[in-house]
Scaffold this motif. Structure first.
Motif, PDB file in Angstrom:
ATOM      1  N   LEU A  25      11.403 -29.919  45.094  1.00 12.29           N
ATOM      2  CA  LEU A  25      11.292 -28.767  45.987  1.00 12.29           C
ATOM      3  C   LEU A  25       9.967 -28.051  45.744  1.00 12.29           C
ATOM      4  O   LEU A  25       9.479 -28.010  44.615  1.00 12.29           O
ATOM      5  CB  LEU A  25      12.441 -27.785  45.737  1.00 12.29           C
ATOM      6  N   GLY A  26       9.392 -27.497  46.804  1.00  9.73           N
ATOM      7  CA  GLY A  26       8.194 -26.688  46.661  1.00  9.73           C
ATOM      8  C   GLY A  26       6.939 -27.482  46.388  1.00  9.73           C
ATOM      9  O   GLY A  26       5.987 -26.962  45.790  1.00  9.73           O
ATOM     10  N   GLY A  27       6.903 -28.752  46.801  1.00  6.27           N
ATOM     11  CA  GLY A  27       5.736 -29.585  46.569  1.00  6.27           C
ATOM     12  C   GLY A  27       6.038 -30.739  45.643  1.00  6.27           C
ATOM     13  O   GLY A  27       7.072 -30.772  44.963  1.00  6.27           O
ATOM     14  N   VAL A  28       5.125 -31.690  45.575  1.00  5.76           N
ATOM     15  CA  VAL A  28       5.329 -32.879  44.753  1.00  5.76           C
ATOM     16  C   VAL A  28       5.523 -32.519  43.288  1.00  5.76           C
ATOM     17  O   VAL A  28       6.296 -33.165  42.569  1.00  5.76           O
ATOM     18  CB  VAL A  28       4.133 -33.844  44.911  1.00  5.76           C
ATOM     19  N   ASP A  29       4.845 -31.493  42.830  1.00  2.00           N
ATOM     20  CA  ASP A  29       4.936 -31.094  41.421  1.00  2.00           C
ATOM     21  C   ASP A  29       6.050 -30.079  41.169  1.00  2.00           C
ATOM     22  O   ASP A  29       6.158 -29.546  40.059  1.00  2.00           O
ATOM     23  CB  ASP A  29       3.601 -30.504  40.963  1.00  2.00           C
ATOM     24  N   GLY A  30       6.870 -29.808  42.183  1.00  3.52           N
ATOM     25  CA  GLY A  30       7.943 -28.827  42.038  1.00  3.52           C
ATOM     26  C   GLY A  30       9.112 -29.368  41.240  1.00  3.52           C
ATOM     27  O   GLY A  30       9.142 -30.535  40.827  1.00  3.52           O
ATOM     28  N   PRO A  31      10.117 -28.541  41.001  1.00  2.00           N
ATOM     29  CA  PRO A  31      11.296 -28.955  40.230  1.00  2.00           C
ATOM     30  C   PRO A  31      12.083 -30.041  40.960  1.00  2.00           C
ATOM     31  O   PRO A  31      12.148 -30.080  42.180  1.00  2.00           O
ATOM     32  CB  PRO A  31      12.109 -27.664  40.106  1.00  2.00           C
ATOM     33  N   THR A  32      12.704 -30.919  40.181  1.00  2.00           N
ATOM     34  CA  THR A  32      13.449 -32.040  40.740  1.00  2.00           C
ATOM     35  C   THR A  32      14.832 -31.597  41.219  1.00  2.00           C
ATOM     36  O   THR A  32      15.467 -30.727  40.621  1.00  2.00           O
ATOM     37  CB  THR A  32      13.618 -33.159  39.712  1.00  2.00           C
ATOM     38  N   VAL A  33      15.306 -32.255  42.312  1.00  2.00           N
ATOM     39  CA  VAL A  33      16.637 -31.949  42.843  1.00  2.00           C
ATOM     40  C   VAL A  33      17.508 -33.192  42.949  1.00  2.00           C
ATOM     41  O   VAL A  33      18.744 -33.077  42.971  1.00  2.00           O
ATOM     42  CB  VAL A  33      16.545 -31.278  44.227  1.00  2.00           C
ATOM     43  N   ALA A  34      16.924 -34.388  43.038  1.00  2.00           N
ATOM     44  CA  ALA A  34      17.698 -35.618  43.200  1.00  2.00           C
ATOM     45  C   ALA A  34      16.759 -36.810  43.058  1.00  2.00           C
ATOM     46  O   ALA A  34      15.542 -36.654  42.930  1.00  2.00           O
ATOM     47  CB  ALA A  34      18.386 -35.647  44.565  1.00  2.00           C
ATOM     48  N   GLY A  35      17.349 -38.010  43.097  1.00  2.00           N
ATOM     49  CA  GLY A  35      16.564 -39.233  43.007  1.00  2.00           C
ATOM     50  C   GLY A  35      16.998 -40.243  44.048  1.00  2.00           C
ATOM     51  O   GLY A  35      18.007 -40.064  44.738  1.00  2.00           O
ATOM     52  N   MET A  36      16.234 -41.320  44.170  1.00  2.00           N
ATOM     53  CA  MET A  36      16.553 -42.356  45.147  1.00  2.00           C
ATOM     54  C   MET A  36      16.088 -43.715  44.645  1.00  2.00           C
ATOM     55  O   MET A  36      15.030 -43.840  44.045  1.00  2.00           O
ATOM     56  CB  MET A  36      15.880 -42.053  46.492  1.00  2.00           C
ATOM     57  N   GLN A  37      16.930 -44.716  44.910  1.00  2.00           N
ATOM     58  CA  GLN A  37      16.564 -46.093  44.636  1.00  2.00           C
ATOM     59  C   GLN A  37      16.917 -46.943  45.844  1.00  2.00           C
ATOM     60  O   GLN A  37      17.754 -46.564  46.662  1.00  2.00           O
ATOM     61  CB  GLN A  37      17.284 -46.603  43.394  1.00  2.00           C
ATOM     62  N   THR A  38      16.277 -48.085  45.954  1.00  2.00           N
ATOM     63  CA  THR A  38      16.542 -48.997  47.061  1.00  2.00           C
ATOM     64  C   THR A  38      17.792 -49.806  46.766  1.00  2.00           C
ATOM     65  O   THR A  38      18.005 -50.252  45.625  1.00  2.00           O
ATOM     66  CB  THR A  38      15.356 -49.946  47.271  1.00  2.00           C
ATOM     67  N   LEU A  39      18.660 -49.968  47.778  1.00  2.00           N
ATOM     68  CA  LEU A  39      19.852 -50.791  47.603  1.00  2.00           C
ATOM     69  C   LEU A  39      19.461 -52.186  47.124  1.00  2.00           C
ATOM     70  O   LEU A  39      18.628 -52.858  47.728  1.00  2.00           O
ATOM     71  CB  LEU A  39      20.616 -50.901  48.919  1.00  2.00           C
ATOM     72  N   ALA A  40      20.096 -52.612  46.040  1.00  2.00           N
ATOM     73  CA  ALA A  40      19.785 -53.928  45.493  1.00  2.00           C
ATOM     74  C   ALA A  40      20.476 -55.041  46.261  1.00  2.00           C
ATOM     75  O   ALA A  40      20.023 -56.180  46.270  1.00  2.00           O
ATOM     76  CB  ALA A  40      20.198 -53.983  44.024  1.00  2.00           C
ATOM     77  N   ASP A  41      21.571 -54.711  46.929  1.00  2.00           N
ATOM     78  CA  ASP A  41      22.380 -55.708  47.625  1.00  2.00           C
ATOM     79  C   ASP A  41      22.682 -55.198  49.024  1.00  2.00           C
ATOM     80  O   ASP A  41      23.235 -54.102  49.183  1.00  2.00           O
ATOM     81  CB  ASP A  41      23.677 -55.942  46.844  1.00  2.00           C
ATOM     82  N   GLU A  42      22.346 -55.968  50.040  1.00  2.00           N
ATOM     83  CA  GLU A  42      22.539 -55.523  51.424  1.00  2.00           C
ATOM     84  C   GLU A  42      24.001 -55.372  51.798  1.00  2.00           C
ATOM     85  O   GLU A  42      24.318 -54.756  52.813  1.00  2.00           O
ATOM     86  CB  GLU A  42      21.863 -56.517  52.383  1.00  2.00           C
ATOM     87  N   THR A  43      24.904 -55.935  50.980  1.00  2.00           N
ATOM     88  CA  THR A  43      26.331 -55.786  51.274  1.00  2.00           C
ATOM     89  C   THR A  43      26.869 -54.440  50.807  1.00  2.00           C
ATOM     90  O   THR A  43      27.977 -54.053  51.176  1.00  2.00           O
ATOM     91  CB  THR A  43      27.148 -56.906  50.599  1.00  2.00           C
ATOM     92  N   GLN A  44      26.114 -53.733  49.979  1.00  2.00           N
ATOM     93  CA  GLN A  44      26.544 -52.432  49.489  1.00  2.00           C
ATOM     94  C   GLN A  44      26.266 -51.353  50.536  1.00  2.00           C
ATOM     95  O   GLN A  44      25.235 -51.381  51.205  1.00  2.00           O
ATOM     96  CB  GLN A  44      25.819 -52.074  48.192  1.00  2.00           C
ATOM     97  N   PRO A  45      27.172 -50.385  50.677  1.00  2.00           N
ATOM     98  CA  PRO A  45      26.933 -49.322  51.652  1.00  2.00           C
ATOM     99  C   PRO A  45      25.958 -48.284  51.115  1.00  2.00           C
ATOM    100  O   PRO A  45      25.937 -48.013  49.901  1.00  2.00           O
ATOM    101  CB  PRO A  45      28.328 -48.704  51.836  1.00  2.00           C
ATOM    102  N   PRO A  46      25.139 -47.692  51.968  1.00  2.00           N
ATOM    103  CA  PRO A  46      24.294 -46.571  51.537  1.00  2.00           C
ATOM    104  C   PRO A  46      25.189 -45.425  51.063  1.00  2.00           C
ATOM    105  O   PRO A  46      26.224 -45.156  51.678  1.00  2.00           O
ATOM    106  CB  PRO A  46      23.530 -46.196  52.804  1.00  2.00           C
TER     107      PRO A  46
END
Length: 261
Positions: free
Chosen positions: A53-74
């Protein structure tokens, strides 16, 4: 905004989005919640996107990774703060859960474990070394609540009580539905809603995060403009006004405008 320096054991401390299309997800949450992001590289692991939040250098709120398996739901995965991942792993298995990722050190940051409850709903735990988790919670555009959708609430009450020591308290929050508040030492730490016959059969039970907003109706409407679909139209409950949407990749999330106290 005040930054969180410690999460209490048994509380939600981090959120992780598994997305089949990271660029679409970054654009959606950037427009909807004002998030920025940067890529974190850790030895022997895939690159990991950190939302701020508040820019790239701001405090963290969450993370994200790419689905490793297309059979898995987002989906969003909720992480809960613990003092000993190995001990939690034993309790998960003893209570009828399954292990997805055995206790694992993430460099100098902390230790994780990932599990399925007896109904197949995934969740994760975090034992911090140098990183406690999200640096902002309970503020606009940050996590303010986590909620389990369960088809068998008694099994869920028993399982999470044995794993985290949560005490279940039922309340009539939303129309005629009974809502479960999980508590530790009198503090509400999470919720649970029963998936009755009105829920689509193909929807799995899952943990979904709620993000705080100033105007629930406006943000839900904006999410649709950005490619989301509405799961629950904005409505009033005791804590405020809420809605649930499915983001453009298919991950569910809640939006809550807290009632003024």
């Amino acid at each position: 905004m005040p930054e969180v320096t410690r999460h209490e054991p048994g509380t939600a401390c981090w959120l992780d989005l598994a997305s089949p299309d990271p660029e679409t997800s970054k654009a959606f949450y950037g427009e909807l919640l004002g998030w920025h992001s940067y890529t974190l590289s850790v030895d022997k692991l895939d690159d990991y996107e950190m939302f701020t939040l508040g820019g790239v250098d701001g405090p963290t709120v969450a993370g994200m990774q790419t689905l490793a398996d297309e059979t898995q739901p987002p989906s969003w995965t909720c992480y809960f703060r613990v003092t000993d991942v190995t001990d939690v792993a034993r309790r998960v298995l003893a209570a009828g859960g399954r292990e997805l990722v055995a206790p694992l050190d993430i460099a100098h940051l902390g230790r994780i474990g990932m599990y399925l409850d007896p109904q197949g709903t995934d969740f994760a735990v975090w034992e911090p070394y140098e990183v406690e988790g999200a640096q902002v919670v309970g503020e606009p555009s940050a996590m303010c609540w986590v909620e389990l959708a369960s088809r068998e609430v008694e099994k869920s009450r028993r399982f999470y009580g044995e794993v985290f020591g949560w005490r279940a308290v039922d309340r009539h929050y939303y129309r005629h539905f009974v809502y479960t508040n999980w508590k530790i030492d009198g503090w509400s730490v999470a919720g649970m809603v029963h998936m009755d016959e009105t829920w689509p059969d193909e929807w799995p039970g899952d943990w979904i995060p709620y993000f705080q907003v100033a105007d629930c109706d406006a943000v839900v409407a904006r999410s649709v403009e950005l490619g989301a679909s509405v799961v629950i139209q904005p409505d009033d409950i005791d804590p405020g006004r809420f809605g649930v949407v499915m983001d453009p990749t298919g991950a569910r999330l809640g939006l809550l405008a807290p009632r003024a106290r």
